[in-house]
Design a protein around this motif. Structure first.
Motif, short mmCIF file in Angstrom:
data_model
loop_
_atom_site.label_atom_id
_atom_site.label_comp_id
_atom_site.label_asym_id
_atom_site.label_seq_id
_atom_site.Cartn_x
_atom_site.Cartn_y
_atom_site.Cartn_z
N UNK A 228 66.24 54.30 15.23
CA UNK A 228 65.93 53.49 14.06
C UNK A 228 64.43 53.34 13.87
N UNK A 229 63.70 53.18 14.98
CA UNK A 229 62.24 53.05 14.92
C UNK A 229 61.61 54.33 14.39
N UNK A 230 62.07 55.46 14.88
CA UNK A 230 61.52 56.75 14.43
C UNK A 230 61.75 56.92 12.93
N UNK A 231 62.91 56.48 12.46
CA UNK A 231 63.22 56.57 11.03
C UNK A 231 62.24 55.73 10.21
N UNK A 232 61.83 54.57 10.75
CA UNK A 232 60.89 53.70 10.04
C UNK A 232 59.45 54.22 10.12
N UNK A 233 59.14 54.97 11.16
CA UNK A 233 57.86 55.66 11.34
C UNK A 233 56.65 54.72 11.32
N UNK A 234 56.57 53.78 12.25
CA UNK A 234 55.32 53.02 12.39
C UNK A 234 54.21 53.93 12.88
N UNK A 235 52.97 53.53 12.68
CA UNK A 235 51.83 54.37 13.06
C UNK A 235 51.62 54.43 14.56
N UNK A 236 51.92 53.33 15.22
CA UNK A 236 51.77 53.29 16.68
C UNK A 236 52.86 52.42 17.28
N UNK A 275 60.42 60.61 25.72
CA UNK A 275 60.82 61.94 25.26
C UNK A 275 61.16 61.93 23.77
N UNK A 276 61.89 60.90 23.34
CA UNK A 276 62.27 60.79 21.93
C UNK A 276 61.05 60.61 21.03
N UNK A 277 60.11 59.78 21.46
CA UNK A 277 58.93 59.51 20.64
C UNK A 277 58.03 60.74 20.53
N UNK A 278 57.84 61.43 21.64
CA UNK A 278 56.99 62.63 21.61
C UNK A 278 57.64 63.71 20.75
N UNK A 279 58.95 63.86 20.86
CA UNK A 279 59.66 64.84 20.02
C UNK A 279 59.51 64.50 18.54
N UNK A 280 59.40 63.20 18.23
CA UNK A 280 59.27 62.76 16.84
C UNK A 280 57.84 62.85 16.32
N UNK A 281 56.89 63.30 17.17
CA UNK A 281 55.53 63.50 16.70
C UNK A 281 54.52 62.48 17.18
N UNK A 282 54.93 61.57 18.05
CA UNK A 282 54.00 60.59 18.60
C UNK A 282 53.28 61.17 19.82
N UNK A 283 52.04 60.78 19.99
CA UNK A 283 51.24 61.22 21.13
C UNK A 283 51.16 60.11 22.17
#
Length: 448
Positions: A228-236, A275-283
């Motif tokens: 759900x968080x990845x769907x909302x896409x916060x900046x950090x 793993x989920x966050x990095x796969x979604x484009x987070x560093x």
């Protein structure tokens, strides 16, 4: 060494190192309010052009989140708002008089407690009072923490109009079972609505706080939260380890250690989330933080400009951080000072026209050297000595080298990819005060 064995070995009580020395190891015998004032004036004179950071602690909440380790006061009586705001403004006026010239604000953060406990019109009184007679740096960062369940469009518009562009939302977990255990309730729909309003109003950076290791938390529930968080896409995203310290925070006695995921189970939650966050484009940035490449926290990390202070990781770096309000901690680089932890004691000092400093620490030359090494490890994942690494430090680093958490080449120490999950343990190797006086009682939460 296998991951399970590393977890068992390094899951020890460890400081979070938002400062060095850590608060339990401050030396009150050499500290005084007069010496603190001198330290503030000296560092301000030397670094006036870079600006200062302000942290304002707003302690009130309408209900107790049982996991919380912050200094809070639970009440539904909103008549407390203006008297507290007037006290904070009186404290700020004392500091303005000490600085002796117009301060330049580089960073301003409202923390809590729940800043959105306060009515928008009262937050306006607070911020306008803080900004009266000051300059604001062109690249200043204004941010505030908010509870998604009570953040209104009026809060967002009022604070944005006053210069706030960054919003931090306390999510923790969307799993209903976890929310019951920690007594904190907000739905994905509420968070989405707040985010949409914030984006439309003009907030350019939104942070989510998530916690792993909470009572009743499991892989399935947390994965749904992170989806759900990845769907909302916060900046950090700050993805923290839950700190179970019921000897300090009685609210955590609402549940027991049997309700908590522990050891490899808890670490699996972190690994899955990461793993989920990095796969979604987070560093992966610093410790427990993730940011999109478009966010300034990532930029600061990539450019080796990341900084860490009592507010956590930041892309701003000032030598002077002034904390206003109950329990707030200030940092003049060569000294720390903390305000009283009780609202009554804080107000008593303000009403007596006294700078509300209760305790502090003056950093020695050794403290300053160690502080820099710990900052380097936490923010840049490496540090080096001008001469040889001290023998005592080499000895403490030896098991970390053997377990491939760090690499040492001559005078330089670098964190490995595996070691990024054990930064607190690495920093302990430099912590002379911790090694000189091992705690006889529980002081710190587990490292993992």
């Amino acid at each position: 060494m296998e991951t399970a064995a590393l977890l068992q070995k390094y899951n020890v009580a460890a400081p979070r190192y938002t400062s060095y020395p850590t608060v339990p190891y401050w030396d009150p015998t050499t500290f005084s309010p007069e010496k603190w004032i001198s330290a503030v004036q000296s560092i301000y004179a030397d670094h006036k052009d870079e600006g200062i950071s302000l942290y304002i602690h707003l302690p009130y909440c309408e209900s107790l989140c049982t996991y919380c380790g912050c200094n809070t006061r639970i009440t539904k009586n909103h008549a407390v708002e203006l008297p507290y705001i007037n006290a904070v403004l009186a404290e700020w006026k004392m500091y303005q008089n000490l600085l002796g010239s117009t301060p330049n604000i580089k960073e301003l953060h409202l923390g809590g407690g729940t800043p959105t406990f306060f009515k928008p019109e009262n937050l306006k009184i607070l911020i306008e009072g803080i900004l009266a007679g000051v300059e604001v740096s062109p690249d200043a960062t204004f941010s505030f923490e908010a509870h998604p369940a009570n953040t209104t469009e009026a809060h967002l518009r009022t604070l944005h109009h006053l210069g706030f562009k960054r919003l931090s939302l306390g999510i923790q977990d969307f799993d209903p079972k976890v929310q019951v255990m920690i007594n904190r309730f907000q739905t994905p729909q509420q968070v989405t609505a707040v985010m949409r309003q914030a984006r439309e109003i003009g907030f350019d950076s939104i942070n989510f706080d998530l916690i792993y290791g909470l009572p009743a938390q499991n892989i399935s529930g947390l994965s749904e939260t992170i989806e759900a968080v990845i769907e909302m896409k916060p900046d950090r995203i700050a993805f923290y380890s839950y700190a179970h310290v019921p000897w300090l925070k009685p609210g955590q006695r609402h549940y027991t250690v049997e309700d908590l995921p522990a050891g490899s189970e808890k670490f699996a939650l972190y690994q899955m989330g990461k793993k989920m966050l990095i796969k979604a484009g987070y560093e992966d940035v610093g410790m427990d933080h993730f940011a999109l490449k478009t966010d300034t926290l990532f930029t600061a990390s990539a450019e080796k400009k990341l900084h860490r202070n009592f507010m956590g990781y930041t892309d701003q770096h000032t030598h002077l951080l002034i904390g206003l309000g109950v329990s707030s901690i200030s940092d003049s680089w060569t000294a720390f000072a903390q305000n009283p932890k009780s609202i009554e004691a804080y107000l008593d000092k303000i009403n007596a026209d006294l700078l509300p400093v209760e305790k502090g620490h003056l950093l020695s030359d050794e403290d300053l050297e160690i502080r820099q090494h710990i900052l380097n490890i936490m923010c840049r994942e490496n540090t080096s000595y001008p001469e040889a690494i001290p023998e005592a430090v080499v000895k403490r680093l030896s098991p970390l080298i053997k377990d491939q958490l760090i690499q040492v080449c001559g005078k330089e120490i670098n964190i490995t990819q595996t070691g990024k999950s054990f930064l607190r343990n690495v920093c302990m190797a430099f912590d002379e005060k911790l090694w000189a006086r091992q705690p006889e009682t529980k002081l710190f939460s587990a490292a993992i």
